[in-house]
Motif scaffolding. Structure first.
Motif, PDB file in Angstrom:
ATOM      1  N   TYR A 182      -9.070  27.620  -7.746  1.00  0.00           N
ATOM      2  CA  TYR A 182      -9.169  27.009  -6.421  1.00  0.00           C
ATOM      3  C   TYR A 182     -10.277  27.620  -5.558  1.00  0.00           C
ATOM      4  O   TYR A 182     -10.370  27.318  -4.369  1.00  0.00           O
ATOM      5  N   VAL A 189     -17.218  31.976   0.552  1.00  0.00           N
ATOM      6  CA  VAL A 189     -15.942  31.279   0.692  1.00  0.00           C
ATOM      7  C   VAL A 189     -15.011  32.132   1.544  1.00  0.00           C
ATOM      8  O   VAL A 189     -14.791  33.316   1.252  1.00  0.00           O
ATOM      9  N   ARG A 193      -9.935  30.423   5.926  1.00  0.00           N
ATOM     10  CA  ARG A 193     -10.251  29.066   6.390  1.00  0.00           C
ATOM     11  C   ARG A 193     -10.310  28.048   5.262  1.00  0.00           C
ATOM     12  O   ARG A 193     -10.146  26.852   5.507  1.00  0.00           O
ATOM     13  N   GLU A 194     -10.562  28.486   4.025  1.00  0.00           N
ATOM     14  CA  GLU A 194     -10.706  27.544   2.909  1.00  0.00           C
ATOM     15  C   GLU A 194      -9.627  27.710   1.842  1.00  0.00           C
ATOM     16  O   GLU A 194      -8.920  26.759   1.507  1.00  0.00           O
ATOM     17  N   THR A 195      -9.506  28.911   1.287  1.00  0.00           N
ATOM     18  CA  THR A 195      -8.652  29.082   0.103  1.00  0.00           C
ATOM     19  C   THR A 195      -7.173  28.936   0.427  1.00  0.00           C
ATOM     20  O   THR A 195      -6.458  28.175  -0.242  1.00  0.00           O
ATOM     21  N   PRO A 197      -5.568  27.469   3.027  1.00  0.00           N
ATOM     22  CA  PRO A 197      -5.169  26.085   3.333  1.00  0.00           C
ATOM     23  C   PRO A 197      -5.141  25.188   2.093  1.00  0.00           C
ATOM     24  O   PRO A 197      -4.247  24.336   1.960  1.00  0.00           O
ATOM     25  N   LEU A 198      -6.083  25.378   1.173  1.00  0.00           N
ATOM     26  CA  LEU A 198      -6.095  24.575  -0.048  1.00  0.00           C
ATOM     27  C   LEU A 198      -4.886  24.886  -0.920  1.00  0.00           C
ATOM     28  O   LEU A 198      -4.232  23.965  -1.460  1.00  0.00           O
ATOM     29  N   LEU A 199      -4.561  26.162  -1.082  1.00  0.00           N
ATOM     30  CA  LEU A 199      -3.405  26.544  -1.894  1.00  0.00           C
ATOM     31  C   LEU A 199      -2.111  26.001  -1.293  1.00  0.00           C
ATOM     32  O   LEU A 199      -1.206  25.561  -2.028  1.00  0.00           O
ATOM     33  N   GLU A 201      -1.894  23.292   0.641  1.00  0.00           N
ATOM     34  CA  GLU A 201      -1.946  21.838   0.438  1.00  0.00           C
ATOM     35  C   GLU A 201      -1.539  21.459  -0.990  1.00  0.00           C
ATOM     36  O   GLU A 201      -0.819  20.468  -1.206  1.00  0.00           O
ATOM     37  N   LYS A 202      -1.966  22.245  -1.963  1.00  0.00           N
ATOM     38  CA  LYS A 202      -1.644  21.958  -3.366  1.00  0.00           C
ATOM     39  C   LYS A 202      -0.237  22.403  -3.747  1.00  0.00           C
ATOM     40  O   LYS A 202       0.213  22.157  -4.878  1.00  0.00           O
ATOM     41  N   ASN A 203       0.441  23.082  -2.839  1.00  0.00           N
ATOM     42  CA  ASN A 203       1.833  23.499  -3.056  1.00  0.00           C
ATOM     43  C   ASN A 203       2.001  24.335  -4.325  1.00  0.00           C
ATOM     44  O   ASN A 203       2.914  24.129  -5.126  1.00  0.00           O
TER      45      ASN A 203
END
Length: 347
Positions: A182, A189, A193-195, A197-199, A201-203
């Motif tokens: 991810y 990176v 702010r990026e990693t 929130p993405l993790l 979101e991907k649950n």
């Protein structure tokens, strides 16, 4: 167990002290903070370290080399340019093939690892963010969690009245290696702010646990000084070298103390220090190894790094002096930060 130590930042808020050393190499109680951290983690079973470095990376490499002196193995993941927290993790991917720890190496905290690792194993997710609780979270990354500790939101530097909690990112993480999928490669990176929130979101399972004990970001001169005063008061129970010659006064080996010297505790004096007659040292004074303190010097609320020379009748108040600083006689330094030395610190 392997730990990745993030030491690549520029340390701009602590300049000029960090112009020629990485911020984690700034001494705390006369020993580089990074050394305190490595020894603490080693004593809890971490025997392999990867140090992510960029700014003045040669200082870290010359000091620690391969780690044998500390009975650990150290590898270096050098950043070609500042990669941010997550970018630095991705850059070290080749050495992180199993579950690993990550530490922002400029955060002063000595966590107990066993309860944190137990929590990570029990929740079964990809990531654990270690948290600390603060009175005002508006300067930090703040989390909102459910009853099981799973993180629902990650809010970077909210206004105090809008913060979902007072639990903030403490700068320590436990990751499974799949987290690397991810994080994009070869660019800067941000983990906040990026990693994260993405993790979320991907649950994939991002959980948080509070680590108790002393915690402070040492990234400004005021905070850096406060870490020392907390160490001297024992609020921060870091090991202090030397013997206690009077309550609150710790003195290292081979120290020469002139006649009429007055110590006003708390005070920490390093090894091979010479203190001239009628000097007044303290309260809240830290003198590094091989320093020379002249006659009638007054030194209070001040940190003096190794091999500095403070000439006769100087007055130091609320100041920090970098390695090998030499002051003229009779000068007054108040609220000063002096860095004259332009070479790397040596072990």
């Amino acid at each position: 167990m392997k730990a990745l130590l993030l030491a690549g930042g520029l340390g701009t808020r602590l300049r000029p002290l960090t112009e020629n050393i990485p911020k984690p190499m700034a001494p705390i109680a006369n020993r580089p903070w990074l050394e305190h951290l490595i020894v603490h983690l080693r004593d809890q079973g971490v025997n392999e370290f990867v140090i992510a470095a960029h700014h003045c990376s040669e200082v870290i490499r010359r000091y620690f080399e391969d780690g044998k002196r500390w009975n650990v193995k150290i590898t270096y993941a050098l950043e070609p340019f500042p990669l941010g927290t997550a970018g630095a993790i991705k850059n070290a991917e080749r050495w992180l093939k199993e579950r690993f720890l990550v530490f922002n190496a400029d955060i002063v905290h000595l966590p107990q690892l066993i309860p944190l690792l137990d929590f990570h194993r029990q929740h079964g997710g990809l990531a654990t963010i270690v948290l600390t609780e603060v009175d005002d979270p508006s300067s930090y990354g703040v989390v909102e969690q459910d009853d099981r500790g799973q993180i629902l939101r990650f809010v970077e530097k909210p206004r105090r009245e809008e913060a979902p909690s007072n639990r903030i990112n403490a700068g320590m993480y436990i990751f499974e290696p799949d987290v690397m999928r991810y994080i994009p490669a070869e660019r800067e990176v941000s983990i906040e702010r990026e990693t994260f929130p993405l993790l979320i979101e991907k649950n994939v399972g991002v959980y948080g646990i509070v680590s108790t004990g002393y915690w402070r970001d040492m990234g400004t001169p005021a905070r850096y000084r406060q870490v020392h005063w907390d160490a001297l008061s024992r609020e921060f129970p870091i090991p202090l070298k030397g013997r206690e010659i009077q309550p609150g006064v710790f003195v290292g080996e081979n120290v020469e103390i002139g006649s009429g010297v007055l110590f006003v505790p708390p005070v920490l004096i390093g090894d091979h220090v010479k203190i001239g007659p009628q000097a007044v040292i303290g309260p809240n004074a830290v003198i590094g190894d091989r320093c020379q303190i002249g006659a009638r010097v007054h030194c209070a609320q001040t940190i003096v790094w190794d091999r500095s020379v403070i000439r006769d009748r100087s007055r130091l108040q609320n100041s920090i002096f970098g390695y090998r600083t030499v002051t003229p006689a009779g000068e007054v330094f108040e609220d000063s930060i002096i860095n004259q030395f332009k070479e790397a610190v040596q072990a």
